[in-house]
Design a protein around this motif. Sequence first.
Motif, PDB file in Angstrom:
ATOM      1  N   ALA A  26      42.538  54.655  67.051  1.00 46.69           N
ATOM      2  CA  ALA A  26      42.214  53.753  65.946  1.00 46.69           C
ATOM      3  C   ALA A  26      42.372  52.301  66.371  1.00 46.69           C
ATOM      4  O   ALA A  26      41.560  51.444  65.997  1.00 46.69           O
ATOM      5  N   LEU A  27      43.382  52.007  67.156  1.00 47.26           N
ATOM      6  CA  LEU A  27      43.578  50.641  67.640  1.00 47.26           C
ATOM      7  C   LEU A  27      42.457  50.226  68.589  1.00 47.26           C
ATOM      8  O   LEU A  27      42.013  49.083  68.581  1.00 47.26           O
ATOM      9  N   GLN A  28      42.002  51.160  69.421  1.00 45.57           N
ATOM     10  CA  GLN A  28      40.945  50.857  70.374  1.00 45.57           C
ATOM     11  C   GLN A  28      39.634  50.554  69.651  1.00 45.57           C
ATOM     12  O   GLN A  28      38.882  49.675  70.053  1.00 45.57           O
ATOM     13  N   LYS A  29      39.344  51.276  68.586  1.00 41.28           N
ATOM     14  CA  LYS A  29      38.101  51.077  67.848  1.00 41.28           C
ATOM     15  C   LYS A  29      38.195  49.940  66.827  1.00 41.28           C
ATOM     16  O   LYS A  29      37.200  49.563  66.233  1.00 41.28           O
ATOM     17  N   SER A  30      39.367  49.400  66.648  1.00 37.62           N
ATOM     18  CA  SER A  30      39.581  48.343  65.678  1.00 37.62           C
ATOM     19  C   SER A  30      38.812  47.088  66.057  1.00 37.62           C
ATOM     20  O   SER A  30      38.679  46.745  67.227  1.00 37.62           O
ATOM     21  N   LYS A  34      43.902  40.446  66.208  1.00 39.12           N
ATOM     22  CA  LYS A  34      45.369  40.452  66.242  1.00 39.12           C
ATOM     23  C   LYS A  34      45.852  41.740  65.593  1.00 39.12           C
ATOM     24  O   LYS A  34      45.505  42.037  64.458  1.00 39.12           O
ATOM     25  N   ILE A  35      46.656  42.501  66.324  1.00 39.76           N
ATOM     26  CA  ILE A  35      47.168  43.780  65.832  1.00 39.76           C
ATOM     27  C   ILE A  35      48.685  43.718  65.809  1.00 39.76           C
ATOM     28  O   ILE A  35      49.317  43.374  66.809  1.00 39.76           O
ATOM     29  N   ASN A  36      49.300  44.018  64.658  1.00 41.97           N
ATOM     30  CA  ASN A  36      50.747  44.105  64.525  1.00 41.97           C
ATOM     31  C   ASN A  36      51.088  45.513  64.053  1.00 41.97           C
ATOM     32  O   ASN A  36      50.692  45.930  62.979  1.00 41.97           O
ATOM     33  N   LEU A  37      51.806  46.258  64.858  1.00 40.96           N
ATOM     34  CA  LEU A  37      52.192  47.617  64.525  1.00 40.96           C
ATOM     35  C   LEU A  37      53.672  47.772  64.817  1.00 40.96           C
ATOM     36  O   LEU A  37      54.084  47.809  65.976  1.00 40.96           O
ATOM     37  N   CYS A  38      54.466  47.841  63.765  1.00 37.29           N
ATOM     38  CA  CYS A  38      55.929  47.913  63.884  1.00 37.29           C
ATOM     39  C   CYS A  38      56.427  46.782  64.788  1.00 37.29           C
ATOM     40  O   CYS A  38      56.352  45.638  64.416  1.00 37.29           O
ATOM     41  N   CYS A  42      49.699  42.567  69.480  1.00 37.68           N
ATOM     42  CA  CYS A  42      48.653  42.466  70.491  1.00 37.68           C
ATOM     43  C   CYS A  42      47.569  41.523  69.992  1.00 37.68           C
ATOM     44  O   CYS A  42      47.120  41.633  68.858  1.00 37.68           O
ATOM     45  N   GLU A  43      47.161  40.593  70.845  1.00 34.15           N
ATOM     46  CA  GLU A  43      46.005  39.746  70.572  1.00 34.15           C
ATOM     47  C   GLU A  43      44.960  40.084  71.618  1.00 34.15           C
ATOM     48  O   GLU A  43      45.242  40.077  72.809  1.00 34.15           O
TER      49      GLU A  43
END
Length: 67
Positions: A26-30, A34-38, A42-43
């Motif tokens: 899911a993160l790869q296809k996002s 900017k991704i914040n997971l717990c 990741c930018e």
Amino acid sequence: MENYTLADVGILITTISGAVVLILGALQKSKCSKINLCCLRCERDPTLKTDASQMTPRLPSRPPDNP
């Protein structure tokens, strides 16, 4: 305390591994930059950059034979 069999531990490991794979997919296809997971942050640039010289050309399909 309960005794766990090797099969129970295997099922637990498989379940956790499957959940991790689903989250990473899911993160790869996002499309987010900017991704914040717990505790993870990741930018990234979600645009796909491909080199045209590395791509395999597609051959045109053959027309059907007409007798």
